[in-house]
Design a protein around this motif. Structure first.
Motif, PDB file in Angstrom:
ATOM      1  N   THR A 106       0.846  -1.193   0.000  1.00 61.19           N
ATOM      2  CA  THR A 106       0.000   0.000   0.000  1.00 61.19           C
ATOM      3  C   THR A 106       0.883   1.245   0.000  1.00 61.19           C
ATOM      4  O   THR A 106       0.598   2.226  -0.697  1.00 61.19           O
ATOM      5  N   VAL A 107       1.945   1.192   0.766  1.00 62.40           N
ATOM      6  CA  VAL A 107       2.884   2.323   0.791  1.00 62.40           C
ATOM      7  C   VAL A 107       3.457   2.530  -0.616  1.00 62.40           C
ATOM      8  O   VAL A 107       3.526   3.649  -1.120  1.00 62.40           O
ATOM      9  N   THR A 108       3.839   1.429  -1.261  1.00 59.73           N
ATOM     10  CA  THR A 108       4.382   1.510  -2.614  1.00 59.73           C
ATOM     11  C   THR A 108       3.367   2.145  -3.565  1.00 59.73           C
ATOM     12  O   THR A 108       3.684   3.084  -4.295  1.00 59.73           O
ATOM     13  N   GLY A 109       2.149   1.624  -3.549  1.00 60.52           N
ATOM     14  CA  GLY A 109       1.116   2.124  -4.469  1.00 60.52           C
ATOM     15  C   GLY A 109       0.779   3.583  -4.187  1.00 60.52           C
ATOM     16  O   GLY A 109       0.580   4.376  -5.102  1.00 60.52           O
ATOM     17  N   ALA A 110       0.734   3.945  -2.895  1.00 66.34           N
ATOM     18  CA  ALA A 110       0.327   5.304  -2.530  1.00 66.34           C
ATOM     19  C   ALA A 110       1.406   6.333  -2.840  1.00 66.34           C
ATOM     20  O   ALA A 110       1.120   7.512  -2.996  1.00 66.34           O
ATOM     21  N   SER A 111       2.665   5.898  -2.933  1.00 65.91           N
ATOM     22  CA  SER A 111       3.754   6.874  -3.101  1.00 65.91           C
ATOM     23  C   SER A 111       3.647   7.632  -4.421  1.00 65.91           C
ATOM     24  O   SER A 111       4.080   8.766  -4.518  1.00 65.91           O
ATOM     25  N   THR A 112       3.082   7.007  -5.437  1.00 64.46           N
ATOM     26  CA  THR A 112       2.964   7.695  -6.726  1.00 64.46           C
ATOM     27  C   THR A 112       1.531   8.157  -6.991  1.00 64.46           C
ATOM     28  O   THR A 112       1.253   8.698  -8.053  1.00 64.46           O
ATOM     29  N   ALA A 113       0.627   7.944  -6.031  1.00 63.68           N
ATOM     30  CA  ALA A 113      -0.786   8.183  -6.304  1.00 63.68           C
ATOM     31  C   ALA A 113      -1.184   9.655  -6.181  1.00 63.68           C
ATOM     32  O   ALA A 113      -0.738  10.353  -5.280  1.00 63.68           O
ATOM     33  N   ASP A 114      -2.037  10.084  -7.097  1.00 64.48           N
ATOM     34  CA  ASP A 114      -2.693  11.384  -6.976  1.00 64.48           C
ATOM     35  C   ASP A 114      -3.921  11.251  -6.078  1.00 64.48           C
ATOM     36  O   ASP A 114      -4.354  12.204  -5.441  1.00 64.48           O
ATOM     37  N   VAL A 115      -4.518  10.054  -6.091  1.00 67.14           N
ATOM     38  CA  VAL A 115      -5.722   9.783  -5.303  1.00 67.14           C
ATOM     39  C   VAL A 115      -5.566   8.407  -4.659  1.00 67.14           C
ATOM     40  O   VAL A 115      -5.139   7.461  -5.319  1.00 67.14           O
ATOM     41  N   LEU A 116      -5.920   8.306  -3.376  1.00 69.78           N
ATOM     42  CA  LEU A 116      -5.986   6.992  -2.734  1.00 69.78           C
ATOM     43  C   LEU A 116      -7.456   6.671  -2.481  1.00 69.78           C
ATOM     44  O   LEU A 116      -8.160   7.450  -1.837  1.00 69.78           O
ATOM     45  N   VAL A 117      -7.925   5.553  -3.036  1.00 67.56           N
ATOM     46  CA  VAL A 117      -9.299   5.117  -2.804  1.00 67.56           C
ATOM     47  C   VAL A 117      -9.260   4.058  -1.705  1.00 67.56           C
ATOM     48  O   VAL A 117      -8.646   3.003  -1.870  1.00 67.56           O
ATOM     49  N   VAL A 118      -9.871   4.363  -0.562  1.00 69.58           N
ATOM     50  CA  VAL A 118      -9.867   3.430   0.569  1.00 69.58           C
ATOM     51  C   VAL A 118     -11.251   2.824   0.694  1.00 69.58           C
ATOM     52  O   VAL A 118     -12.253   3.546   0.761  1.00 69.58           O
ATOM     53  N   LEU A 119     -11.318   1.491   0.735  1.00 66.14           N
ATOM     54  CA  LEU A 119     -12.607   0.830   0.893  1.00 66.14           C
ATOM     55  C   LEU A 119     -12.917   0.576   2.350  1.00 66.14           C
ATOM     56  O   LEU A 119     -12.035   0.234   3.136  1.00 66.14           O
ATOM     57  N   ILE A 120     -14.187   0.742   2.675  1.00 67.09           N
ATOM     58  CA  ILE A 120     -14.658   0.389   4.009  1.00 67.09           C
ATOM     59  C   ILE A 120     -15.913  -0.467   3.808  1.00 67.09           C
ATOM     60  O   ILE A 120     -16.782  -0.112   3.009  1.00 67.09           O
ATOM     61  N   ASP A 121     -15.982  -1.581   4.504  1.00 68.14           N
ATOM     62  CA  ASP A 121     -17.190  -2.410   4.464  1.00 68.14           C
ATOM     63  C   ASP A 121     -18.227  -1.722   5.356  1.00 68.14           C
ATOM     64  O   ASP A 121     -17.987  -1.525   6.554  1.00 68.14           O
ATOM     65  N   VAL A 122     -19.354  -1.358   4.783  1.00 67.44           N
ATOM     66  CA  VAL A 122     -20.345  -0.560   5.510  1.00 67.44           C
ATOM     67  C   VAL A 122     -20.804  -1.273   6.788  1.00 67.44           C
ATOM     68  O   VAL A 122     -21.199  -0.638   7.763  1.00 67.44           O
TER      69      VAL A 122
END
Ligand SMILES: Nc1nc2c(ncn2[C@@H]2O[C@H](COP(=O)(O)OP(=O)(O)OP(=O)(O)O)[C@@H](O)[C@H]2O)c(=O)[nH]1
Lengths: 448, 307
Positions: A106-122
């Motif tokens: 997640t750290v790897t993916g987020a390092s280049t991200a303009d947007v982070l989409v985080v899922l939450i189970d309702v």
């Protein structure tokens, strides 16, 4: 792939995160499906496998679970990159796994991200992994966070659980210093509010996930509209062709090649060269397609200077106003990404721009304990002497040679560094430098 | 080459500008830490685009590395001629590792299905080891296939040339780590983030030359398991195979024994772009018999050290 995209559309990089079974892979599959980005044979393969496993319907998660082990265990274990486009934008998506032991991805993916989409189970709301992922977003200063409150179909599309989660997220985001966080009620399985507006969440009038992805400004666009805080170009390579020149006229050419990582550089700009501290001026900005008057962040160019100063790979060229200054000691937050632990006084390499410099982690000043309820991140730092895999820690670093390392809060590229194992070359940690001592937070940058 | 300065008033890079700059950045970064770099060059469109990026990255100097081609012995003549012409035009040095040599001296054996793509791994790894290459550039894209979608831009290979997908280095920001121990090497993929469509649009924008096979032409072909193969010394015709003339083009130009043509009238780049944009079948699924072997075919070959 849609046929209508134009080559002048801009690029958005985003990453997905969430805990196991929140439905990340399903959401990604849904986005690709609803933007008509899944090709016929790939879709048929998914249908076939879904049938063999005795499921009804097509399991969209199969699309991104690329490795055999993942297919066998039904979980995502490494970042998978996906590409799709709509008429408005081109997207690069880093689909990151959910297990705690894969937080490093997640750290790897987020390092280049303009947007982070985080899922939450309702049904479960904000859980420990959610807090961990939001902490990663804050640490890496991902420009926008989108919370997909998923499986809204399982609560009969009710508003109350969504509102409760959105409130909890907002409170937590404020504490973390995340100022751009949006919540969207979705059903990844059925496609509600993913690409198409749901008719079953009539109480929700906000944007869909795709609306947000198509319109949020990317990092370069944000930088272009931000106040001018100068420009930065790490020198990757000195172009001195001599006998290898493509034409005799270029035999004596000398240019400094690199990527503009921040700001806009213009011909005639005053330049400061670090770590030497010499000053000079931009004589020309070259590309193989001809000279430019100016180059924006994200562009690879070669800079010629008016003076014959000594510049080598690993040096940093920057605007003179607000120039980066070299330092040998700094504080940082690091996400420890290796199996083996980090102990204080360990000798490592620091990778910054195009440089590798011998360094020592002189002290471990604290560890983030995201299981502590409430309080700011500051209040969640607990004492510790060792960082284990996936820990986020506050450390002090000493360098053998000075580097123009800057505050990550104001300079996302020149404030970023990696810690590398001097023996086998493996990347051990992602680091973000802090101008001030941890806990002071005077720069407005979140204090973990 | 333009000589008057061009002003970029648009404070935004287009997708192709961003991808080009990223590719150049990756190439320069890898070269900066290389002892002996090499580019795997087949004359296929992706390796041609990597080479084009390299000419831009080191302008006004020549590309500072050699090229390596692993020749299955089943390549299309047009592609080999294009490969050699390109190398000569840029004044570069090309090494060729031949699968045929390995078959002749018994180190490799022909497979029952006649396909030689899987046989490329051994000559490739031998060439890397014997020439001491430490940085090996390739044209692979993550959008080609599911296992490739997970590979890093800079990807470590162990002493046996193997890729360990479970144990990849994290790759953060635009900091690429090409450090490795003696005996190991790294593969570098500057087109990781490009799609097939991006590649074609870039070829159009940059007016990059390609082997003629990529464009529609008339050719004798026969149907083999739903793919149009061309009669070639490497392809064993089966009973009942009958060649017919069709207007076709190739989406990839690999080994003639397992690379199929698609029926197409796309004779210009713009036609190809329109066709690729509208296509509903992935590039490899349509034309590569070896990827159809199993769900995990590509992953298995990559682990063994394949491209
Ligand atoms: N009812 C319902 N089920 C969903 C929804 N989204 C996902 N699911 C189901 O939740 C389960 C987990 O979904 P995945 O997409 O595989 O989960 P993931 O978050 O990718 O999990 P990992 O790959 O293990 O990290 C699957 O059975 C999905 O079908 C939704 O919106 N509604």
């Amino acid at each position: 792939m849609t046929t209508t995209t134009t080559t002048s559309s801009s690029l958005l990089r985003f990453a997905t995160a969430g805990s196991v079974d929140d439905g990340k892979s399903t959401l990604v599959g849904r986005l690709l499906h609803d933007t008509k980005s899944i090709l016929a044979d790939a879709y048929e393969a998914m249908e076939r496998v879904s049938r063999e496993r005795g499921g009804d319907g097509v399991d969209l998660a199969l699309l991104t679970d690329g490795l055999r082990a993942e297919r066998e265990q039904g979980i995502t274990i490494d970042v998978a990159y996906r590409y799709f486009s709509t008429p408005r934008r081109t997207f690069i998506l880093a689909d990151c796994p959910g297990h705690v032991q894969y937080t490093r991805n997640t750290v790897t993916g987020a390092s280049t991200a303009d947007v982070l989409v985080v899922l939450i189970d309702v049904r479960f709301g904000v859980v420990e992994q959610t807090r961990r992922h939001l902490a990663v977003a804050a640490l890496l200063r991902v420009p926008h966070v989108v919370i997909a409150v998923n499986k809204i179909d399982l609560v009969e599309f009710a508003q109350a659980p969504f509102d409760r989660i959105a409130g909890e997220v907002a409170a937590h985001a404020t504490k973390l210093g995340l100022d751009d966080v949006v919540c969207v009620p979705v059903s990844a399985l059925d496609g509600d509010n993913v690409a198409d507006r749901s008719t079953r969440t009539t109480w929700y009038s906000g944007p869909t996930i795709l609306d947000l992805l198509e319109t949020l400004p990317n990092t370069d666009e944000l930088a272009a509209s931000a106040a001018d805080s100068g420009w930065r170009l790490p020198v990757q390579w000195v172009l001195r062709p001599q006998d290898a020149a493509i034409a005799p006229a270029y035999r004596d050419y000398r240019g400094y090649a690199g990527l503009v990582v921040e700001g806009t550089v213009r011909v005639g700009d005053a330049v400061s060269v670090q770590p030497s501290g010499r000053s000079t001026t931009v004589a020309a900005i070259d590309t193989a397609d001809g000279p430019l008057d100016e180059a924006v962040a994200g562009r690879s160019v070669a800079i010629r200077l008016t003076d014959d100063v000594d510049v080598a790979r690993g040096d940093l060229l920057s605007s003179t106003a607000g120039a980066a200054l070299p330092t040998r000691n700094f504080h940082a937050h690091i996400a420890w990404l290796a199996q083996r632990p980090l102990r204080a006084r360990e000798r490592v390499l620091v990778q910054h721009g195009s440089s590798f410099v011998t360094a020592m982690v002189t002290s471990i000043d604290g560890i983030l304990d995201i299981s502590l309820p409430g309080g700011t991140l500051d209040a969640s730092i607990v004492p510790g002497h060792e960082l284990a895999l996936n820990d986020i820690g506050v450390v002090s670093v000493q360098l053998a040679q000075p580097l123009p390392i800057e505050d990550y809060g104001t300079h996302r590229r020149t404030g970023a560094f990696c810690i590398v194992d001097p023996h086998d070359g493996n990347t051990l940690a992602a680091g973000t430098a802090r101008a001030s001592a941890p806990g002071t937070g005077a720069d407005g940058y979140v204090s973990i | 080459m333009r000589n008057s300065p061009v002003t970029n008033t648009e404070h935004r890079l287009t997708t192709l500008d961003a991808l080009e700059s990223e590719g150049i950045h990756i190439i320069r970064e890898a070269i900066g830490s290389a002892r002996k770099p090499v580019l795997l060059f087949s004359g296929g469109k992706d390796s041609v685009v990597v080479l084009h990026l390299a000419t831009k990255a080191f302008w006004p100097g020549r590309v500072p590395f050699e090229l390596l081609h692993v020749d299955t012995g089943h390549n299309f003549d047009e592609v080999i001629a294009f490969r050699d012409a390109t190398v000569a035009r840029l004044g570069l040095r090309l090494r060729v590792a031949r699968v045929q040599d390995y078959i002749d001296d018994g180190r490799l054996r022909e497979r029952p299905d006649g396909t030689r793509n899987p046989l490329q791994t051994v000559p490739l790894l031998d060439a890397i080891a014997s020439n001491g290459y430490d940085i090996v550039f390739g044209g692979a894209r993550r959008d080609e296939e599911k296992a490739r979608a997970k590979e890093r831009v800079v990807s470590l290979r162990d002493e046996f040339g193997q890729w360990d997908p479970r144990n990849q280095r994290p790759e953060l920001w635009n900091l690429y780590n090409a450090r490795h121990l003696p005996g190991q090497h790294v593969r570098v993929f500057p087109l990781s983030n490009w799609t097939e469509l991006d590649v074609w649009r870039y070829i159009e924008r940059e007016r990059i030359e390609l082997p003629s096979l990529y464009f529609a032409h008339e050719r004798d072909v026969f149907d083999r398991d739903g793919m149009w193969l061309t009669p070639h010394p490497s392809v064993r015709m089966r009973e009942g195979d009958r060649a017919t003339v069709k207007t076709v083009r190739y989406r990839t130009v690999g080994d003639a024994s397992c690379t199929g043509a698609v029926e197409s009238d796309a004779s210009l780049i713009a036609d190809v772009i329109a066709e690729v944009a509208a296509t509903r079948i992935t590039e490899r699924g349509a034309t590569r018999a070896d990827d159809r072997l199993s769900e995990a075919a590509m992953e298995d070959r990559k682990k063994d050290g394949y491209f």
